[in-house]
Scaffold this motif. Structure first.
Motif, PDB file in Angstrom:
ATOM      1  N   HIS A 140       0.878  -1.170  -0.316  1.00 23.81           N
ATOM      2  CA  HIS A 140       0.277  -0.286   0.121  1.00 23.81           C
ATOM      3  C   HIS A 140       0.654   0.989   0.091  1.00 23.81           C
ATOM      4  CE1 HIS A 140      -4.204  -2.376   1.838  1.00 23.81           C
ATOM      5  NE2 HIS A 140      -3.117  -2.964   0.999  1.00 23.81           N
TER       6      HIS A 140
ATOM      7  N   GLY B  36       1.274   3.331  -2.220  1.00 26.39           N
ATOM      8  CA  GLY B  36      -0.371   4.595  -3.824  1.00 26.39           C
ATOM      9  C   GLY B  36       0.901   4.217  -5.190  1.00 26.39           C
TER      10      GLY B  36
ATOM     11  N   SER C 112       1.416   7.176  -7.722  1.00 23.47           N
ATOM     12  CA  SER C 112       1.602   7.832  -8.239  1.00 23.47           C
ATOM     13  C   SER C 112       1.530   9.378  -8.042  1.00 23.47           C
ATOM     14  CB  SER C 112       0.066   7.723  -9.017  1.00 23.47           C
ATOM     15  OG  SER C 112      -0.770   7.099 -10.093  1.00 23.47           O
TER      16      SER C 112
ATOM     17  N   GLY D  38      -0.254  10.596  -4.612  1.00 21.87           N
ATOM     18  CA  GLY D  38      -0.702   9.624  -3.806  1.00 21.87           C
ATOM     19  C   GLY D  38      -0.521   8.845  -2.734  1.00 21.87           C
ATOM     20  N   MET D  39      -0.615   8.775  -1.908  1.00 21.34           N
ATOM     21  CA  MET D  39      -0.490   7.686  -0.469  1.00 21.34           C
ATOM     22  C   MET D  39      -1.074   6.618  -0.266  1.00 21.34           C
ATOM     23  SD  MET D  39       2.578   8.617   0.005  1.00 21.34           S
ATOM     24  CE  MET D  39       3.169   7.740   0.959  1.00 21.34           C
ATOM     25  N   GLY D  40      -0.930   5.424  -0.319  1.00 25.45           N
ATOM     26  CA  GLY D  40      -1.495   4.056   0.826  1.00 25.45           C
ATOM     27  C   GLY D  40      -1.624   4.206   1.998  1.00 25.45           C
TER      28      GLY D  40
ATOM     29  N   SER E 184      -5.367   6.547   7.903  1.00 26.63           N
ATOM     30  CA  SER E 184      -5.949   7.166   6.256  1.00 26.63           C
ATOM     31  C   SER E 184      -7.191   8.016   7.617  1.00 26.63           C
ATOM     32  CB  SER E 184      -6.868   6.070   5.708  1.00 26.63           C
ATOM     33  OG  SER E 184      -6.385   5.301   5.337  1.00 26.63           O
TER      34      SER E 184
ATOM     35  N   MET F 270      -4.305  11.996   0.035  1.00 21.18           N
ATOM     36  CA  MET F 270      -3.731  12.627  -1.361  1.00 21.18           C
ATOM     37  C   MET F 270      -3.111  14.213  -1.064  1.00 21.18           C
ATOM     38  SD  MET F 270      -3.665  12.134  -4.668  1.00 21.18           S
ATOM     39  CE  MET F 270      -5.026  11.833  -5.454  1.00 21.18           C
TER      40      MET F 270
ATOM     41  N   ASN G  80      -5.484   2.522  -0.745  1.00 23.61           N
ATOM     42  CA  ASN G  80      -4.171   2.331  -1.523  1.00 23.61           C
ATOM     43  C   ASN G  80      -4.484   2.952  -3.061  1.00 23.61           C
ATOM     44  OD1 ASN G  80      -1.915   1.603  -2.076  1.00 23.61           O
ATOM     45  ND2 ASN G  80      -2.035  -0.462  -3.223  1.00 23.61           N
ATOM     46  N   PRO G  81      -4.160   3.840  -2.514  1.00 31.60           N
ATOM     47  CA  PRO G  81      -4.623   4.879  -4.416  1.00 31.60           C
ATOM     48  C   PRO G  81      -4.002   4.533  -6.179  1.00 31.60           C
ATOM     49  CG  PRO G  81      -3.757   6.208  -2.916  1.00 31.60           C
ATOM     50  CD  PRO G  81      -3.881   5.181  -2.875  1.00 31.60           C
ATOM     51  N   TRP G  82      -3.861   2.870  -6.544  1.00 35.31           N
ATOM     52  CA  TRP G  82      -3.598   2.260  -7.767  1.00 35.31           C
ATOM     53  C   TRP G  82      -3.468   2.734  -8.783  1.00 35.31           C
ATOM     54  CZ3 TRP G  82       1.420   1.606  -7.908  1.00 35.31           C
ATOM     55  CH2 TRP G  82       2.475   0.358  -8.841  1.00 35.31           C
TER      56      TRP G  82
ATOM     57  N   ASP H  16      -9.057   3.011  -5.960  1.00 38.92           N
ATOM     58  CA  ASP H  16      -8.263   3.313  -4.928  1.00 38.92           C
ATOM     59  C   ASP H  16      -8.975   1.552  -4.522  1.00 38.92           C
ATOM     60  OD1 ASP H  16      -7.436   3.647  -2.168  1.00 38.92           O
ATOM     61  OD2 ASP H  16      -9.409   4.511  -1.541  1.00 38.92           O
TER      62      ASP H  16
END
Length: 472
Positions: free
Chosen positions: A140, A142, A144, A156-158, A170, A192, A230-232, A247
């Motif tokens: 996790h 992230g 990007s 973007g952070m997981g 979170s 984010m 986890n914004p992959w 996400d």
């Protein structure tokens, strides 16, 4: 050498019409490609998880020398590695670009690098670290990073990893939280972030946008939104500035978030771990649901093999009108591509086996690409809607399509075609032929290369009709 491989699949919409998408093999030989970016010109920059950034040219060739090699700085096991790349909006004049990687200690690093002043295909090897964010687990991360239309860099952070966000990162905005006190940078997990790379705050190599929701609260000025798992992959629509975030879910739903431009500055909460998608996960101590931003779309985890959403892009190119203004994305586990419109109508492809889509990319013209993690192949995404409605409604048909050695044009007695022109996708005329005065005419294709072409018919009254042809 560029290799053409068209894999045709049919997409069925809920309204009963069909679309067809294909993958055109654009380049092969990459090792675990996880990001595709462009610098404002025709080149694509392919990020390999192991630490290389390689240049893919518009003719499908790959430069032998990497643009940048960071392999000595990173840890790349599991979900770690070199994960993100973003070119400064003014890259053409300042030469700056930014990367996101996990360092040898497993922590997230956001760093700035620059292109070599004497060679646009080589970067300088010394960078400047902007942020280092402590990671409690190996997953996790992230990964990007993208510039928004506001000129700020979004990160973007997981949620830090493990499962179920066990430390509640979170939703946490408290620097006095026991899990954050000894590692203050963990306040950024599950968020984010938005930073200004053109200014500097005291003691930092970047500044804070004055409109960030927590800009007056020390230690969290960078936070723009909370509640991500986890914004992959996330992306901005290059034409209107809308933000799309994919996400990855826990074990029930994969979610897609859409924030329309102009983006709010009031502190968005995407809900994790209070909610997974639209469903309750663990609401202990959570704010009211009315304060949350719920997904634009969600789909079930492990539904037909799904398990991990991979975010993509809104198609803004000009080659495929049927894809315009639709968001194209995938799922890492089921090897399918999905297309969703602004009304939430989704179409899902058949399986492109053996690819594990880990990333999508956009070139400077808005055409889209997909990266197969396992295959190491970069595909161009092609809409093979083979006949427009006017072509069919006017009594014309073309078969077989795809074709190998020849194809046949059939027209009605009332609307006979008198001439055919065949173009490649750049608009170059390759073949023109007057047709016999009968309903069926067969055209040989043995001298044409594999690929996609445009076929235009002209009738005796001068009206033209166009459709697409695939040659295998």
């Amino acid at each position: 050498m560029k290799k053409i491989l068209l894999l045709g699949i049919t997409l069925l919409s809920f309204f009963g019409y069909t679309q067809t998408i294909a993958l055109q093999s654009f380049a092969t030989g990459f090792s675990s490609p996880v990001e595709i970016a462009h610098a404002g010109d025709s080149r694509l920059f392919v990020v390999q998880k192991g630490g290389l950034i390689r240049i893919l040219n518009s003719n499908g060739t790959i430069n032998a020398t990497p643009f940048l090699n960071l392999s000595s700085l990173i840890s790349s096991g599991g979900e770690r590695g070199l994960l993100g790349l973003a070119f400064h909006p003014n890259y053409a004049t300042n030469g700056f670009f930014f990367v996101n990687y996990t360092n040898t200690a497993g922590n997230t690093v956001i760093a700035r690098y620059s292109v070599n002043s004497g060679n646009p295909n080589i970067a300088n090897t010394t960078g400047t670290i902007l942020m280092t964010i402590n990671q409690p687990y190996t997953n996790h991360n992230g990964g990007s990073i993208k510039f928004g239309s506001d000129g700020f860099l979004y990160i973007g952070m997981g949620d830090g990893g493990s499962g179920g966000d066990p430390q509640g990162y979170s939703q946490n905005l408290s620097l006095t939280n026991s899990n954050v006190v000894s590692n203050p940078s963990r306040i950024y997990l599950g968020k984010m972030l938005r930073i200004d790379v053109n200014t500097t705050a005291p003691g930092l190599n970047y500044g804070f946008p004055s409109t960030n929701p927590y800009v007056n609260e020390a230690g969290k000025q960078e936070i723009w939104a909370i509640g991500l798992r986890n914004p992959w992959k996330f992306s901005f629509n290059r034409l209107n500035g809308d933000l799309w975030i994919a996400d990855v879910g826990q074990n029930a739903f994969e979610e897609l978030n859409r924030i329309q431009s102009p983006l709010p500055n009031t502190g968005i909460n995407f809900g994790w771990k209070c909610y997974e998608g639209n469903e309750t996960y663990n609401t202990t101590g959570c704010a009211a649901a009315s304060t949350m931003t719920f997904p634009f779309y969600q789909y079930p985890f492990y539904s037909n093999g799904t398990c991990s959403i991979t975010g993509g892009y809104v198609y803004t190119g000009s080659s495929y009108p049927n894809l315009q203004n639709k968001y194209v994305f995938g799922d890492y586990c089921d090897n399918r591509i999905r297309v969703i419109d602004n009304n939430g109508v989704l179409v899902t492809s058949a399986v492109f086996s053996g690819n594990d889509f880990a990333s999508f990319g956009e070139d400077h013209l808005g055409e889209l690409y997909a990266a197969g993690l396992s295959s190491g192949t970069i595909f161009k995404i092609v809409d093979t809607s083979l006949a427009n409605s006017d072509f069919e409604k006017s009594g014309f048909s073309l078969f077989p399509n795809p074709s190998k050695e020849s194809f046949t044009i059939k027209s009605s007695d009332e609307n006979l075609a008198t001439k055919i022109d065949l173009f490649d996708l750049t608009g170059k005329l390759l073949l023109t032929k007057k047709l016999e005065n009968n309903p069926e005419n067969t055209i040989a294709t043995t001298l044409l290369s594999k690929g996609m072409y445009l076929v235009t018919l002209e009738t005796k009254n001068g009206t033209s009709y166009t459709t697409k042809l695939i040659i295998e």
